[in-house]
Design a protein around this motif. Structure first.
Motif, PDB file in Angstrom:
ATOM      1  N   ILE A   3       0.861  -1.188   0.000  1.00 43.03           N
ATOM      2  CA  ILE A   3       0.000   0.000   0.000  1.00 43.03           C
ATOM      3  C   ILE A   3       0.891   1.230   0.000  1.00 43.03           C
ATOM      4  CG2 ILE A   3      -1.737   1.317   1.257  1.00 43.03           C
ATOM      5  CD1 ILE A   3      -2.823  -1.340   2.287  1.00 43.03           C
ATOM      6  N   ARG A   7      -3.128   3.829  -2.187  1.00 40.59           N
ATOM      7  CA  ARG A   7      -3.458   2.914  -3.286  1.00 40.59           C
ATOM      8  C   ARG A   7      -2.735   1.598  -3.072  1.00 40.59           C
ATOM      9  NH1 ARG A   7      -2.317   5.857  -8.819  1.00 40.59           N
ATOM     10  NH2 ARG A   7      -0.249   5.987  -7.899  1.00 40.59           N
ATOM     11  N   TRP A  18      -1.708  -0.122 -10.022  1.00 40.38           N
ATOM     12  CA  TRP A  18      -2.133   0.555  -8.809  1.00 40.38           C
ATOM     13  C   TRP A  18      -3.651   0.467  -8.751  1.00 40.38           C
ATOM     14  CZ3 TRP A  18       1.504   2.106 -12.203  1.00 40.38           C
ATOM     15  CH2 TRP A  18       2.796   2.297 -11.703  1.00 40.38           C
ATOM     16  N   ILE A  19      -4.174   0.076  -7.605  1.00 37.91           N
ATOM     17  CA  ILE A  19      -5.619  -0.053  -7.420  1.00 37.91           C
ATOM     18  C   ILE A  19      -6.046   1.001  -6.407  1.00 37.91           C
ATOM     19  CG2 ILE A  19      -7.511  -1.559  -6.726  1.00 37.91           C
ATOM     20  CD1 ILE A  19      -5.595  -3.935  -7.335  1.00 37.91           C
ATOM     21  N   GLU A  20      -6.998   1.815  -6.805  1.00 40.71           N
ATOM     22  CA  GLU A  20      -7.514   2.864  -5.927  1.00 40.71           C
ATOM     23  C   GLU A  20      -8.994   2.595  -5.685  1.00 40.71           C
ATOM     24  OE1 GLU A  20      -7.681   7.729  -5.673  1.00 40.71           O
ATOM     25  OE2 GLU A  20      -6.742   6.768  -7.383  1.00 40.71           O
ATOM     26  N   SER A  21      -9.422   2.678  -4.433  1.00 40.90           N
ATOM     27  CA  SER A  21     -10.829   2.432  -4.105  1.00 40.90           C
ATOM     28  C   SER A  21     -11.505   3.723  -3.671  1.00 40.90           C
ATOM     29  CB  SER A  21     -10.944   1.377  -3.002  1.00 40.90           C
ATOM     30  OG  SER A  21     -10.424   1.891  -1.804  1.00 40.90           O
ATOM     31  N   PHE A  49     -13.401   0.515  -7.803  1.00 39.20           N
ATOM     32  CA  PHE A  49     -11.951   0.399  -7.810  1.00 39.20           C
ATOM     33  C   PHE A  49     -11.483   0.810  -9.196  1.00 39.20           C
ATOM     34  CE2 PHE A  49     -13.361  -2.664  -4.722  1.00 39.20           C
ATOM     35  CZ  PHE A  49     -12.439  -2.563  -3.688  1.00 39.20           C
ATOM     36  N   ASP A  52      -5.009   1.293 -12.478  1.00 38.84           N
ATOM     37  CA  ASP A  52      -4.069   1.977 -13.378  1.00 38.84           C
ATOM     38  C   ASP A  52      -2.940   0.980 -13.603  1.00 38.84           C
ATOM     39  OD1 ASP A  52      -2.497   3.751 -14.796  1.00 38.84           O
ATOM     40  OD2 ASP A  52      -1.935   4.936 -13.046  1.00 38.84           O
TER      41      ASP A  52
END
Length: 93
Positions: A3, A7, A18-21, A49, A52
């Protein structure tokens, strides 16, 4: 997986994603009303989610990880909106 800056950082086969919630308000404003009806008809209330990514391999890896844990609908920005498992099953390998 790590993390960073709020992200989730994922590495797979030498590539990163990159995972953004928590971006559902931002995304809901970008969808047409019929797309929102489709998504909500599939999954009901949802948390968004955004992935990128640097390669489709790592993006698919991230989608598979999310879908393995929760019910997951995918919008690939290329016309597909549906269940994550269906998306992954029809991706060229």
């Amino acid at each position: 997986m790590d993390i960073r800056d709020g992200r989730i950082f994922v590495s797979h086969e030498g590539s990163v994603a990159w995972i953004e919630s928590g971006v559902e308000d931002e995304l809901k404003s970008e969808y047409e009303s019929d797309e929102l009806v489709l998504i909500e008809g599939l999954i009901g209330s949802w948390t968004a989610f955004v992935i990128d990514y640097r390669s489709m391999g790592v993006a698919d890896f991230a989608v598979a990880a999310l879908c393995g844990r929760w019910p997951c609908v995918v919008d690939d920005d290329a016309g597909f909106i549906g269940w994550g498992a269906e998306y992954l099953a029809h991706r060229p390998h």
